[in-house]
Design a protein around this motif. Structure first.
Motif, short mmCIF file in Angstrom:
data_model
loop_
_atom_site.label_atom_id
_atom_site.label_comp_id
_atom_site.label_asym_id
_atom_site.label_seq_id
_atom_site.Cartn_x
_atom_site.Cartn_y
_atom_site.Cartn_z
N ALA A 118 27.77 -22.90 10.75
CA ALA A 118 26.48 -22.20 10.81
C ALA A 118 26.28 -21.66 12.21
CB ALA A 118 25.34 -23.14 10.43
N GLN A 119 25.99 -20.36 12.30
CA GLN A 119 25.75 -19.72 13.59
C GLN A 119 24.24 -19.70 13.84
OE1 GLN A 119 28.24 -18.36 15.54
NE2 GLN A 119 27.06 -17.28 17.10
N ALA A 120 23.79 -20.35 14.90
CA ALA A 120 22.36 -20.40 15.23
C ALA A 120 21.93 -19.11 15.91
CB ALA A 120 22.06 -21.58 16.13
N SER A 121 20.67 -18.78 15.74
CA SER A 121 20.12 -17.58 16.37
C SER A 121 20.19 -17.70 17.89
CB SER A 121 18.66 -17.40 15.94
OG SER A 121 18.03 -16.40 16.72
N PRO A 122 20.54 -16.61 18.57
CA PRO A 122 20.59 -16.66 20.05
C PRO A 122 19.21 -16.69 20.69
CG PRO A 122 21.06 -14.44 19.28
CD PRO A 122 21.01 -15.30 18.05
N SER A 123 18.15 -16.48 19.89
CA SER A 123 16.80 -16.41 20.45
C SER A 123 16.03 -17.73 20.32
CB SER A 123 16.00 -15.29 19.77
OG SER A 123 15.88 -15.54 18.36
N LEU A 124 16.71 -18.82 19.97
CA LEU A 124 16.02 -20.11 19.87
C LEU A 124 15.47 -20.53 21.23
CD1 LEU A 124 18.49 -22.19 17.64
CD2 LEU A 124 16.32 -21.15 16.95
N PRO A 125 14.31 -21.18 21.24
CA PRO A 125 13.79 -21.69 22.53
C PRO A 125 14.73 -22.73 23.11
CG PRO A 125 12.52 -22.56 20.68
CD PRO A 125 13.41 -21.51 20.12
N SER A 126 14.75 -22.81 24.41
CA SER A 126 15.64 -23.71 25.11
C SER A 126 14.92 -24.99 25.47
CB SER A 126 16.17 -23.03 26.38
OG SER A 126 17.04 -23.88 27.08
N PHE A 127 15.47 -26.11 25.03
CA PHE A 127 14.86 -27.42 25.27
C PHE A 127 15.70 -28.22 26.26
CE2 PHE A 127 11.91 -26.33 22.30
CZ PHE A 127 11.21 -27.37 21.71
N HIS A 128 15.03 -28.81 27.25
CA HIS A 128 15.69 -29.77 28.14
C HIS A 128 15.82 -31.08 27.37
CE1 HIS A 128 14.99 -27.67 32.14
NE2 HIS A 128 14.39 -26.90 31.26
N ARG A 129 16.98 -31.39 26.94
CA ARG A 129 17.14 -32.48 25.98
C ARG A 129 16.82 -33.85 26.57
NH1 ARG A 129 18.97 -30.10 21.72
NH2 ARG A 129 18.97 -32.08 20.61
N ASP A 130 17.00 -34.04 27.86
CA ASP A 130 16.76 -35.35 28.46
C ASP A 130 15.49 -35.40 29.29
OD1 ASP A 130 18.92 -36.51 27.31
OD2 ASP A 130 20.26 -36.19 29.02
N GLU A 131 14.70 -34.33 29.28
CA GLU A 131 13.50 -34.30 30.11
C GLU A 131 12.31 -33.86 29.26
OE1 GLU A 131 14.25 -32.01 33.60
OE2 GLU A 131 15.96 -33.21 34.20
N LEU A 132 11.93 -34.73 28.30
CA LEU A 132 10.85 -34.37 27.39
C LEU A 132 9.53 -34.19 28.12
CD1 LEU A 132 11.58 -36.69 24.34
CD2 LEU A 132 12.26 -34.33 24.70
N SER A 133 9.37 -34.88 29.23
CA SER A 133 8.10 -34.80 29.96
C SER A 133 7.84 -33.39 30.50
CB SER A 133 8.09 -35.81 31.12
OG SER A 133 9.15 -35.56 32.01
N THR A 134 8.89 -32.57 30.60
CA THR A 134 8.69 -31.21 31.09
C THR A 134 8.13 -30.29 30.01
OG1 THR A 134 10.93 -30.46 30.50
CG2 THR A 134 10.65 -31.52 32.65
N LEU A 135 8.11 -30.74 28.76
CA LEU A 135 7.61 -29.93 27.65
C LEU A 135 6.28 -30.48 27.17
CD1 LEU A 135 10.91 -29.60 25.62
CD2 LEU A 135 9.84 -27.81 26.97
N GLY A 136 5.32 -29.60 26.90
CA GLY A 136 4.06 -30.05 26.33
C GLY A 136 4.25 -30.47 24.88
N LEU A 137 3.43 -31.42 24.41
CA LEU A 137 3.56 -31.91 23.05
C LEU A 137 3.34 -30.80 22.03
CD1 LEU A 137 4.04 -34.19 21.07
CD2 LEU A 137 1.61 -34.82 21.29
N GLU A 138 2.39 -29.91 22.28
CA GLU A 138 2.14 -28.83 21.34
C GLU A 138 3.37 -27.93 21.20
OE1 GLU A 138 -0.34 -28.55 19.32
OE2 GLU A 138 -1.31 -30.32 20.16
N GLU A 139 4.02 -27.65 22.31
CA GLU A 139 5.23 -26.83 22.26
C GLU A 139 6.31 -27.53 21.46
OE1 GLU A 139 8.59 -24.79 25.21
OE2 GLU A 139 6.87 -25.88 26.06
N ARG A 140 6.45 -28.82 21.65
CA ARG A 140 7.45 -29.58 20.90
C ARG A 140 7.13 -29.59 19.41
NH1 ARG A 140 7.17 -35.20 23.25
NH2 ARG A 140 8.56 -35.58 21.48
N LEU A 141 5.85 -29.78 19.06
CA LEU A 141 5.47 -29.79 17.65
C LEU A 141 5.66 -28.43 17.00
CD1 LEU A 141 2.25 -32.02 17.76
CD2 LEU A 141 4.56 -32.69 17.07
N ASN A 142 5.43 -27.37 17.76
CA ASN A 142 5.64 -26.02 17.24
C ASN A 142 7.12 -25.73 16.99
OD1 ASN A 142 2.90 -25.43 17.30
ND2 ASN A 142 2.99 -24.48 19.32
#
Length: 481
Positions: A118-142
């Motif tokens: 499966a080829q994923a879209s190149p426009s997916l948002p970029s997540f810091h996988r080991d630094e969840l604190s840098t992302l707001g909860l609403e952004e993560r839930l979205n």
């Protein structure tokens, strides 16, 4: 560590070819032309794929060069631990282009075949996988799908599954029957405005806040001990801003007949919680997941299970807890009011740090004023004005409310008319007859509770928001995803 990788490494050491599917973390630059390196991920395990045109062919290499993060590939080759060969450049790689979000890599595979699943879209948002604190909860839930692919977030919901499995294991081994009750009901409690109403074939119905009444009916059927795990619904306006309330959540409902005293029910619930907590802490598969959350999720902290001198969960009376709040913790706690969230949290810190209280994150508050509980709660025979009811506090939050329920038909009707904890109810009303029939037919002495499973997991892991322990949370503002 993913078992497939461990097994693959074992086979590779014996010079055996292995095949598995993995997600792409990143496409890495190679030092030589005709070569490519992929950062791959299988569940919580990360590895490097070393790819060369000579091994897989120029056409396959060109497809691999066009891969995007989160794509799925099937690779075949020979796995080895990093350090076995000098084909990798260090033991950390960036994630989705973020070198500051590096992840540990233990394994590498020398690829002999590669296919794109499966080829994923190149426009997916970029997540810091080991630094969840840098992302707001609403952004993560979205972006919940990508969020839960994060090892730490995914581990939370694997622990949710494990917690439910441990609950079922304990209850079934103690003679409980797993039942399923309706979520569409025709009876509500007067004065409670937090029901969801829905049109029902020309009439009105409501979504259930609890399965308590149906559990009591099941006990009148002589099922003796019953439980249910399922969704309930409350029109909680507090969920606009609260970190502990939602409009839909998962509840464990328990009811059982007792022989002599309602504390038999209390002790059963406490024993279940100890079984669950120790299972999560001591069983290898759950301990591993808990460590992932604690290591990668900044709010998490180690849960403490402390017992009293009798090996039981510590208990304190409602009035004594209020006294502790006033005299030892500096609160202006009112005996005529329920505990505030701040008071519960203060008691939680007090029990966690006090040696004489067991240094525990779980304890029970017993004997609440009758005016604070439901109409069908049994008043205390020894303490007028109090009731045979309790709350269990875990991690400074109430996660379980329970009571001995009135079993006498006449006494129940009297309590309904009296309106001790709300507007008077009318047992003569047609809507109450199905429920009251269970008491007319002879109801054994019994008690039960409702326990918030999401809140229990939140408390065990020390998460700051209930929605972090809910796969698809619902609140005033959120109906998606």
């Amino acid at each position: 560590m993913d078992k497939s990788i461990t097994n693959s490494a074992h086979h590779a050491w014996r010079a055996e070819e292995v095949t598995f599917d993995a997600r792409v973390n990143a496409v890495l630059k190679a030092e030589l032309s005709g070569q490519l390196r992929l950062a791959l991920r299988i569940q919580e395990t990360n590895l490097i794929a070393n790819i060369g045109a000579k091994a897989i062919g120029q056409g396959a290499l060109e497809k691999a060069q066009k891969l995007t993060p989160e794509s799925i590939v099937r690779v075949a080759g020979y796995v080895h631990l990093l350090g076995d060969k000098a084909q990798t450049n260090g033991d950390k790689v960036g994630v989705n282009g973020h070198e500051d979000a590096a992840i540990d890599v233990t394994y590498a595979i020398d690829v002999v075949d590669l296919a794109v699943i499966a080829q994923a879209s190149p426009s997916l948002p970029s997540f810091h996988r080991d630094e969840l604190s840098t992302l707001g909860l609403e952004e993560r839930l979205n972006n919940r799908i990508l969020d839960v692919r994060n090892a730490a977030t995914g581990a939370i919901f694997k622990l949710h599954s494990g917690m439910c499995q441990l609950i079922v294991e304990f209850l079934c081994s103690n003679g409980f029957h797993w039942i399923h009750t309706p979520r569409i009901i025709n009876v509500t409690i007067a004065g409670d405005s937090e029901y969801f109403r829905l049109p029902y074939f020309g009439g009105d119905a409501w979504l259930a806040q609890s399965s308590q009444h149906h559990k009591q009916m099941a006990l009148s059927m002589d099922l003796q001990r019953v439980f249910e795990i399922g969704p309930v619904f409350r029109a909680e306006t507090k969920s606009r801003s609260s970190a502990r309330h939602m409009t839909e959540f998962t509840v464990l409902d328990i009811a059982m007949v007792f022989q002599d005293d309602y504390h038999e029910v209390v002790e059963m619930i406490e024993s279940m919680l100890i079984f669950v907590f120790r299972g999560l802490q001591e069983r290898k598969q759950y301990r591993y997941l808990t460590e992932i959350v604690e290591r990668r999720y900044s709010p998490a902290r180690q849960f403490r299970v402390g017992l009293d001198e009798h090996g039981k969960v510590p208990r304190i009376g409602f009035m004594e807890a209020k006294r502790v709040l006033r005299e030892e913790l500096g609160f202006e706690a009112d005996d005529k009011k329920d505990f505030t969230e701040q008071e519960e949290a203060a008691l939680g810190r007090h029990f966690r740090t006090s040696t004489h209280l067991g240094q525990t994150d779980v304890f029970t508050i017993d004997q609440y004023p009758a005016s604070m509980r439901q109409f069908n709660s049994q008043e205390s025979a020894d303490h007028p004005g109090l009731s045979n009811t309790w709350d269990t506090i875990v991690g400074g939050r109430e996660i379980c409310s329970g009571s001995q329920r009135i079993n006498s038909y006449d006494e129940l009707c009297e309590a309904m008319r009296a309106g001790v904890c709300g507007p008077p109810l009318h047992p003569e009303s047609e809507k109450w007859q199905a429920y009251l029939t269970a008491f007319k037919a002879g109801m054994p002495r019994h008690g039960g509770c409702g326990l918030g499973v999401n809140r229990l997991l939140q408390a065990f892991l020390g998460l700051s928001d209930i929605r972090e322990a809910t796969l698809f949370p619902r609140d005033v503002y959120r109906l998606s995803p």
